[in-house]
Design an enzyme around this catalytic site. Structure first.
Site, PDB file in Angstrom:
ATOM      1  N   ASP A  60       0.858  -1.187   0.000  1.00  0.00           N
ATOM      2  CA  ASP A  60       0.000   0.000   0.000  1.00  0.00           C
ATOM      3  C   ASP A  60       0.892   1.235   0.000  1.00  0.00           C
ATOM      4  OD1 ASP A  60      -1.981   2.095   0.716  1.00  0.00           O
ATOM      5  OD2 ASP A  60      -3.283   0.381   1.115  1.00  0.00           O
ATOM      6  N   LYS A  84       0.637   3.302   5.835  1.00  0.00           N
ATOM      7  CA  LYS A  84      -0.233   2.193   6.256  1.00  0.00           C
ATOM      8  C   LYS A  84       0.537   0.892   6.439  1.00  0.00           C
ATOM      9  CE  LYS A  84      -4.701   3.806   4.565  1.00  0.00           C
ATOM     10  NZ  LYS A  84      -5.848   3.575   3.665  1.00  0.00           N
ATOM     11  N   ASP A 128      -8.575  -0.558  -4.208  1.00  0.00           N
ATOM     12  CA  ASP A 128      -9.777   0.267  -4.271  1.00  0.00           C
ATOM     13  C   ASP A 128     -10.013   0.877  -5.649  1.00  0.00           C
ATOM     14  OD1 ASP A 128      -7.721   2.079  -4.391  1.00  0.00           O
ATOM     15  OD2 ASP A 128      -8.335   3.262  -2.653  1.00  0.00           O
ATOM     16  N   ALA A 131      -8.379  -0.358 -12.167  1.00  0.00           N
ATOM     17  CA  ALA A 131      -7.136  -0.549 -12.926  1.00  0.00           C
ATOM     18  C   ALA A 131      -6.197  -1.516 -12.201  1.00  0.00           C
ATOM     19  CB  ALA A 131      -6.447   0.794 -13.154  1.00  0.00           C
ATOM     20  N   THR A 132      -6.066  -1.341 -10.884  1.00  0.00           N
ATOM     21  CA  THR A 132      -5.224  -2.254 -10.107  1.00  0.00           C
ATOM     22  C   THR A 132      -5.802  -3.651 -10.117  1.00  0.00           C
ATOM     23  OG1 THR A 132      -4.439  -0.468  -8.666  1.00  0.00           O
ATOM     24  CG2 THR A 132      -4.261  -2.715  -7.820  1.00  0.00           C
ATOM     25  N   CYS A 186     -15.331   5.521  -1.625  1.00  0.00           N
ATOM     26  CA  CYS A 186     -15.892   5.572  -0.278  1.00  0.00           C
ATOM     27  C   CYS A 186     -16.134   7.006   0.162  1.00  0.00           C
ATOM     28  CB  CYS A 186     -14.955   4.872   0.704  1.00  0.00           C
ATOM     29  SG  CYS A 186     -14.837   3.087   0.474  1.00  0.00           S
TER      30      CYS A 186
END
Length: 257
Positions: A60, A84, A128, A131-132, A186
């Site tokens: 991350d 993170k 999130d 594309a990833t 979100c």
């Protein structure tokens, strides 16, 4: 054989007939790649570390923000502004110091991702963005590494397992595009913490099945949709797309070879 300390720590799951000491030893020897350490990844990582998964690689590039804390349960107020992967590594090492942790605090290009996927026994896509997810899916299919995918927004969540060692079809068969027509994050739509936690726990549970029991008992190549308001699940089969640019194209190349 488990040591006395290991038996005390894991006795409740070792007592499961399907798992036992052999399954626990398999967990000790496992290597899990977790891509994304937000709400999904933090929940999944906590339960995998608690279960004794031997090696967790955490990916991350974000820092902890105050708005994360209501759903990303691995983090604390003092972690705000920390990376993170660093913050979650501290929590996991305190939860279970026997688990080996490695952090990657950047977005990987395809070459590095391919190497990490090749080393992993299973991959959890907790990212999130689409594309990833498409990149992770493509690399997992190429490496024949099982992929456990989940997403959540608002009151809704979805979960799917793709066992590329034994079955056809892939994530791109489900979403054959690189961007959602109406993407909602979100921050835009809101999200309820327990919804994200439930989906992350499902990912951890599926991973433990594969790692400890050497097979998925959850149905693969099916989309599990969760409605947090009604607290109900819906199951939809994922049809293999004969024109899929990932799995169909590579199958045809293999036939010609």
């Amino acid at each position: 054989m488990l040591t006395d300390n290991q038996f005390l720590r894991y006795q409740r799951q070792v007592a499961l007939r399907e798992l036992g000491e052999i399954g626990q030893q398999r967990l000790f020897q496992s290597h899990v790649l977790i891509i994304g350490c937000g709400g999904l990844g933090s929940a999944a990582a906590l339960y995998l570390a608690g279960a004794g998964a031997g090696r967790l690689v955490l990916v991350d590039d974000d820092n902890v923000e105050a708005s994360n804390l209501h759903r990303q349960i691995a983090y604390r107020s003092y972690d705000i502004d920390s990376g993170k992967v660093d913050a979650i590594s501290r929590q996991l090492s305190q939860l279970n110091p026997d688990v080996q942790l490695r952090s990657i605090a950047r977005r990987m290009d395809e070459a590095q991702l391919s190497l990490e996927v090749m080393l992993a026994d299973v991959v959890l896509d907790c990212s999130d963005n689409l594309a990833t997810r498409q990149l992770v899916n493509r690399v997992c299919f190429q490496q024949k590494t099982p992929l456990i995918s989940a997403a959540a927004v608002g009151w809704q969540g979805q979960f799917a397992v793709f066992d590329y060692q034994v079955s056809a079809g892939c994530y791109r068969c489900l979403y054959p595009f690189d961007e959602l027509p109406d993407p909602k994050s979100c921050s835009e739509s809101g999200v309820l913490g327990p919804v994200v936690g439930m989906l992350g726990n499902y990912q951890a549970l599926a991973a433990i099945q594969k790692l400890a029991l050497e097979q998925f008992f959850v149905a693969t190549n099916q989309l599990h949709l969760f409605d947090g308001k009604a607290m109900q699940w819906q199951l939809i089969s994922i049809a293999k797309d004969s024109h899929c640019s990932v799995c169909a194209a590579q199958v045809e190349e293999g036939i010609h070879d």
